[in-house]
Every structure is written in C-alpha cells, then in structure tokens.
Write an enzyme that holds these catalytic residues in place. Structure first.
Site, PDB file in Angstrom:
ATOM      1  CG  ASN A 187      -1.703   1.318   1.326  1.00  0.00           C
ATOM      2  OD1 ASN A 187      -2.661   1.506   0.593  1.00  0.00           O
ATOM      3  ND2 ASN A 187      -1.283   2.232   2.198  1.00  0.00           N
ATOM      4  CD  GLU A 188      -1.404   5.536   0.344  1.00  0.00           C
ATOM      5  OE1 GLU A 188      -2.538   5.912   0.021  1.00  0.00           O
ATOM      6  OE2 GLU A 188      -0.771   6.026   1.311  1.00  0.00           O
ATOM      7  CG  ASN A 189       5.212   0.871   0.924  1.00  0.00           C
ATOM      8  OD1 ASN A 189       4.699   1.759   1.599  1.00  0.00           O
ATOM      9  ND2 ASN A 189       5.382  -0.355   1.378  1.00  0.00           N
ATOM     10  CB  SER A 214      -2.908  -0.312  -4.379  1.00  0.00           C
ATOM     11  OG  SER A 214      -4.032   0.491  -4.655  1.00  0.00           O
TER      12      SER A 214
END
Length: 793
Positions: free
Chosen positions: A407-409, A453
């Site tokens: 997530n978002e990395n 994502s």
C-alpha cells in the site's frame, strides 16, 4: 491418524514477579484488561495510560504434558506476536520474529514448563533499525523494521497499542509414519469442467514407508503415490457450477478432502472448500491509458469495493460471528469487493470463509504500508517465508482474486521525498517487483498479482497516474472540495474517502462524562488524522455556515458531508464505466471509536455513509452529472437485464413549486451506462431551484448551489409511530432528513440514512432495538432525534 490437542487453557502471563491468568489466543493488553490492571484504552484518553505495555517484555507460561503413543509430537503455534523465545524447562526450542507466520517445534518425548518470552516490539524494531539504518515512513513509529501488524503502532485512524502475545491458536499434534505438511490446490475451469491439481508435501518419521494420497471433490475420486515427500493428485469434475461474485450469480462451494495413506490406513486428512471460477485482470493499453478491470468467468466487472482494516486493534478478539456480521453489513450495502489493506494482517480463515459464502471478492495486500522497508536480513527471509505460507494457506478460497504487493510504497518512493533520503539504501522495491511476484507465480499462477496500490504498471508512468492502473485520490480530502472528484476519470480508484465522527451513542460510550465539542479533549484524542478537524471544518465551510457552538449540528453536518463527498465520487466514476472499472471506498470499518473515513464505526454502528452506499452501489443508479454540454441524466445499469423506462424530470423551487416538467426515455443495456441530455429549459436557475429525476423507484437530485446559499424554508413535517418504526410526512421541502436512532436508545438502529422529501411525500423509517417507555410520546421522542437541512425547527 494425526491427533491434535488444543492448548488454550492453563496459561499465565508473567512480568517480573507478577502473574496473571492469560487467555490464549489473546494478547497482553486483553489479559491486563481482564485482570483490571489497565483501563480500557478505547475510553477517554486512556490510550496514553497504557503506552508502557508495548515497551515491556512479557512471558506466557503453562505446563506442557508429556504424551506418547506416537512417533512424533509437534508443538504448533498458528501465530505469535511477534519477537519471542520458546523454552521448555529452560531449554530453547526456537525463536520467532514474525506475526504473520506459524511455527512448529519438535517436542517428542518432552514435557515440563513451557514458556513463551516476548521481547518488546519496540526493542526489536529499534535494534533492526540500528543495524540496517534509518528508512523513511509516513509515521514516526518504527513499524517497518519488523514483520508485525503495522497499524498496532498507530495510524491516522488508529490508536498506538503495540501488542504482544499468542494471538492465534496453539496445539500439540501427535503423528506417526507421516503427516501432510502442505497442500497447494490449483483450481481452474476448462470447457465446463473443473480442474483441481493438488500439490502435496508430506513430512515423514519413517523414510521407507510407502505412502499414497486419495482425494475427492464433487463426487470424483483420484489417487496418487507419494514419491519421497511429494505427490500430485489431479481431478476433473464435469459440469461444475461456477462461483460468482454477489449480484452476478450464486456461490456454490465444493467440499474437497485429501487423505494421506500408508497400507490403506489413513494417517492424516486435509479438508477445505473450493469454488470453481476464472479470474483475470485486464490491464491492456487502450485509448484512455491502461486499464485495471476484473474479469470473473468472462464477465467484466465494475468493482463496488471497500477497504478493510483489522476490525479490532486487538485482532484476537475478532470472532467468527463478528467477521460475518461486518461482512454481511458490506454485502447489504451492495459491496462486492473487499480490499484487505496492507497495514493490517492476513485475516483468519473465518474472514475468507465468509467472503466465499457471501460472494465478496477479496483483494489481498501483502502487509507493507506507507514506509520504506529494508530488504536485508533478518527481514528478507521472513518476508519470503510469510508470503509462501500465506499464499498457500489462502489459495483454496474462490473469493480471493488479487495479490497486491503493498500500500502506497511505490508512490511514496516517488512523491514523498524518499528517493533523495534513501540514496542507495534498499526500500522494498525488491519485494514488490521481485520476491512477491516470483512467489505468486510459482505457487499460485491462477491469480493475478499487482505490484502495489497505487501503481501505474511500470516506472514509465507516475505511480499514481489516474490514466494507468490503480489510483489513490487523497488530494481532494486533504486540500480541495469534493466536487474535485469530478475533475478526472481514473481507471480504478482504489482509495478515496471523507471523514466523519462516529455515531452519537458511540461517542457517549467512548467519552463518558465529557461535554462534547469538535475540539473537546476526548474528541481531539479520538481524531488521529493530521489536521483532521481543520479539514472537516474547511470541508463544511465550502457548503454550510459553520455551526459554531452547536455540537449536535456539527455532528449531523459532518455526517452529511461525508455521505455527499463519497456520493460525488462514486456517481461520477460509475457514470464513466467502462473507462473507470471500480471504486474502493476508504474505509468500511474501524478498529476502535474514532473520527475517521469509515462507513461503520468502531462500535459497529452504521453512519449515514453506510446507507448512502446502498444507493450508490445498487445494480441500478440514477444520477445527474454536470458535463461540458450541460446537465446530463445518467442511468448506470450493472444488472444482467436491459433497463428501459421513462424518467420524470421536475424543475422545482425550494418552496415546492414545480417550474417545469418533462418525461424522457432512457435505455441502458446490461452492464452498461446510458446518458440523456437534460433539456436546457429544465436546468435550475440559481440557488432557489433544483432538479428532481425519478424512475422505477430511484431518484436523483441536482442542487446547483452550496447549501449555505440556498434559502431553504423552515422544514415542516409530521411524525407518527407505525409498527416497527416511524412515518414522516413532509409539508415542505425536507432535505437530507436523518433519524439518529441511537439517540433514542444505544441499541436502536434505523434502516435508512439520509432521505429528501418533497412537499406531500412521506417515508417510513424502520427502527429496531427501541421501544418507547410507557409514558413516552413516541412521536415526540422520534422528532427529537430527527435532523435535516434548513433553519432550526
């Protein structure tokens, strides 16, 4: 035959000279709560009073009985949180450092005092950071340095309660000759036949024994020999019934059983339920960029999704019944996809079983979120080990349709200043673009993998490019009015949302005795987002006069604004199917009572947003959209049948006068969208007018001005009790009427949220969990819990 004995009883928790009874599965916090040692961290500001718990070392102990009669005895832990030594009579059996794995220790012929010594997660994380160097993150806590549920270190909706404990079941397994170590089921469909390939691995205590496996599914039986420690069983099931997402068909599940045999004598059995379906992820280039469309059994889907966080910051408290209740709430709201977010956990079998039965597609993040993660040891080996275990564990579930790397990395690396700060240090890219896709390709080639994502598919495009792959839309909540959702059409919106406080009764329970205000001490403590109240205020002021000093009105308006914001996004994006192929609202649920983006608060109460999702995610949605050519009526039809009908359009004044009318025909094919231009003469002129569209029991409204500029009449309506609820009859325009049933009784629930009534219209609001007192005027009580737009009544 393998025999398992649960070890749930007889545990104690020791710290120094103090000993307390311990529940297993459980955690230190829940044991201390039960013993009355700490206050409930969910109440008031008591979270800060228990911060010391996460900084201490803790030991669980019990007697381990010596058992015999089998060649092998294993001590099996399904989950240890997180860094621990396991000792038997002071002798080390092994060490653990990963919450997301199970562990097995040989205790054949042994017995005595079993101890599980947990080291503070802080101490471990700080030691790893000292060895591998600093890595940037969205939060200051050191969650990226160990394999543990990241959000136990706090989040912008969660408390900082750093847990330790035996959080999943523990047992003794006794077996002879051999046991089933792993079964990897590859389930596919070809020409109407279900294909099942079971890749079996066994552990032996006798190398020379001849072993075989026999499997059955759907009335079909097959057998294979074990060569050394491996074997493959293949079954072909004719005329299988396909498993479908909810709203597209039924969810038939097939029992599958595999038995390990020695001289026809059963040694061990593996049982699961599977479903037959195909899943693809269409990421092809097209005229709009590159897509991200789920295709199940050949059917292209607009995913109606929600993000899922752990339903309790102490996950061992989440029961099978609680999973089912929360996921049933999701399906009742029209949801067909649940994204298990990467700052949490791989959920228990109970979660995925419920999704299988309810027809909820599961998007599973690997547990990486909002941080640069080191790729050196000791983390690298743990990451691969946990991925291998959990991919195989979750493979049987037909609901699982996507593995997602993080997530978002990837976005964080590009946009959050990480690239400069990291220089050449590792940060996780090797996991998301190397280790994890390799593990998925090797073990579970039946499902797609996404690197993260948001992710555009490659470094050729910005990671959060709305034209490519998945997109997270957070600039709107952080800096803009929710009307800005309509500025673009992402290919798939995997995160977006708007905050609101929890229900009134939830606040009253969580903040006992406090005089509530947006900035009262307890409210501020239960608002974890950076400048969260400031963003709530600015979001309100774009539409309403801010209700200074009126908490009840602030509470109502923030709930309204949350529902309207999410509606603005979903209506716009659904109207652009198939360019946009899904929305995943942040978020379905909460892990404690808090002001957050959730549709269901930390006590399980539905906010108005929840009820609005029922409208927004229905198979058929009627919406009015402002486009370049003017006002457009859009019929969104996600059902399998053609939707043809007549839409009645009424241009009205806020005083209730009909200024103009028209009937327009609309036809939307199955799984499609149809647009009809609204006649120019019906477009509202200024803040005193609005447009109403009605068809087949559905309604769309368009108000061209913010509420603060609309001269609403003083709302007038009648309230009457009816069996199972109340009936409200409007005598004027009543916009966004809301019954806050929990103000009548904390156990009360209303069956609908915001509703707008025109003069002369009525609505029945079902209420369960409330019985007026004998001397209570039910209509007056209900009226006191009703809120709507306009001057105060």
């Amino acid at each position: 035959m393998l025999q398992a004995t649960p070890l749930a009883e007889g545990w104690t928790l020791r710290h120094g000279s103090d000993t307390l009874p311990a529940a297993v599965p459980g955690c230190v916090h829940t044991d201390l709560l039960t013993a009355g040692v700490i206050p409930d961290p969910f109440l008031g500001r008591d979270e800060t009073e228990v911060a010391w718990v996460g900084r201490r070392d803790w030991t669980y102990e019990r007697e381990l009985p010596a058992v015999d009669g089998h060649e092998q005895i294993d001590l099996v832990f399904d989950g240890l949180d997180t860094v621990a030594e396991i000792l038997l009579d002071g002798e080390l059996l092994g060490r653990t450092r990963n919450m997301h794995r199970s562990y097995r220790f040989d205790v054949t012929g042994l017995g005595g005092r079993l101890a599980v010594r947990f080291v503070s997660a802080y101490a471990e994380a700080e030691a790893v950071r000292g060895k591998l160097g600093e890595r940037p993150a969205a939060y200051t806590e050191p969650y990226q340095y160990l394999r543990k549920m990241a959000c136990s270190f706090g989040w912008d909706w969660g408390p900082t309660l750093v847990t330790a404990g035996i959080w999943r079941p523990v047992r003794l397994e006794r077996w002879s000759t051999a046991r089933i170590a792993r079964v990897r089921p590859l389930v596919t469909v070809e020409d109407g036949r279900g294909r099942v390939e079971l890749q079996v691995e066994v552990e032996r205590s006798r190398v020379e024994a001849a072993l075989a496996v026999e499997a059955t599914v759907g009335g079909v039986r097959a057998r294979a020999e074990i060569d050394g420690t491996r074997g493959v069983v293949r079954l072909s099931v004719p005329d299988v019934r396909l498993w479908w997402p909810r709203g597209y068909g039924e969810q038939p599940l097939y029992d599958i059983e595999l038995t390990l045999l020695h001289d026809e004598r059963p040694l061990d059995v593996w049982r699961r339920r599977i479903g037959f379906r195909t899943v693809e992820l269409d990421r092809r280039l097209d005229a709009h960029g590159s897509g991200f469309t789920f295709v199940v059994n050949g059917e292209r889907l607009f995913a109606r999704g929600v993000n899922w966080i752990p339903d309790d910051v102490f996950p061992s408290r989440i029961t099978r019944e609680r999973y089912r209740e929360r996921l049933r709430q999701a399906t009742d709201a029209g949801v067909d996809l649940v994204r298990v977010w990467g700052g949490g956990i791989y959920e228990s079998e109970d979660f995925y079983d419920a999704c299988d039965e309810l027809g909820l597609l599961v998007w599973q993040d690997f547990p990486f979120a909002c941080a640069a993660y080191p790729e050196e040891q000791p983390l690298r080996g743990e990451v691969e080990a946990e991925a291998r275990e959990n991919v195989v564990r979750l493979m049987p579930h037909p609901s699982l349709v996507l593995w997602n790397g993080n997530n978002e990395n990837l976005w964080g690396f590009r946009d959050w200043g990480w690239e400069e700060r990291l220089a050449q240090d590792s940060w996780g890219e090797g996991y998301y673009l190397g280790v994890l896709p390799r593990v998925v390709a090797e073990l579970d080639p039946t499902r797609p993998y996404a690197a993260g994502s948001p992710w555009s598919g490659s470094w050729e495009h910005h990671p959060n490019d709305p034209a490519h792959g998945t997109h997270h839309s957070w600039e709107v909540w952080n800096r803009e009015d929710y009307a800005a959702y309509r500025a673009d059409v992402p290919r798939f919106v995997a995160e977006f949302g708007w905050q609101a406080p929890p229900a009134w009764a939830t606040l009253r329970r969580a903040l006992p005795g406090e005089e509530l205000g947006p900035d009262s001490p307890g409210m501020l403590h239960h608002q974890k987002a950076d400048d969260g109240n400031g963003k709530l205020r600015r979001g309100l002021e774009r539409h309403f006069a801010f209700p200074e000093g009126d908490f009840d009105r602030w509470h109502y308006l923030t709930q309204v604004n949350q529902a309207r914001a999410v509606a603005a996004g979903i209506e716009h994006w659904r109207s652009h199917w198939p360019v946009c192929a899904g929305t995943v609202v942040w978020q379905l649920n909460d892990c404690w009572p808090v002001t957050s983006w959730a549709a269901i608060d930390g006590d399980g109460r539905e906010k108005p947003l929840y009820h609005e999702l029922r409208r927004l995610y229905a198979d058929r949605l009627l919406t009015l959209q402002v486009r370049d050519q003017g006002l457009v009526l859009t019929a969104v039809n996600q059902s399998a049948e053609v939707w043809s009908g007549t839409v009645t359009l009424r241009r009205m004044s806020v005083e209730g006068v009909v200024v103009g009318t028209a009937n327009v025909a609309v036809t939307a094919g199955r799984r499609s969208v149809a647009d009809v231009d609204v006649p120019r003469e019906l477009e509202p002129a200024g803040p005193k007018e609005f447009l109403v569209a009605d068809a087949d029991g559905l309604r769309a409204l368009h108000f061209p001005a913010p509420d603060r500029d609309i001269p609403y009449p003083r709302p007038e309506f009648d309230v009457a009790p009816v069996p199972g609820g109340i009936e409200v009859t409007a005598r004027t325009l009543v916009r966004d009427l809301l019954l806050q049933a929990d103000r009548l009784d904390p156990a009360a629930r209303a069956d609908r949220g915001l509703v707008t009534l025109l003069p002369g219209e009525h609505v029945t609001i079902g209420v369960r969990g409330w019985e007026p007192r004998g001397d209570q005027d039910a209509a007056a009580a209900a009226r006191s819990a009703l809120y709507c737009m306009g001057p105060s009544r």
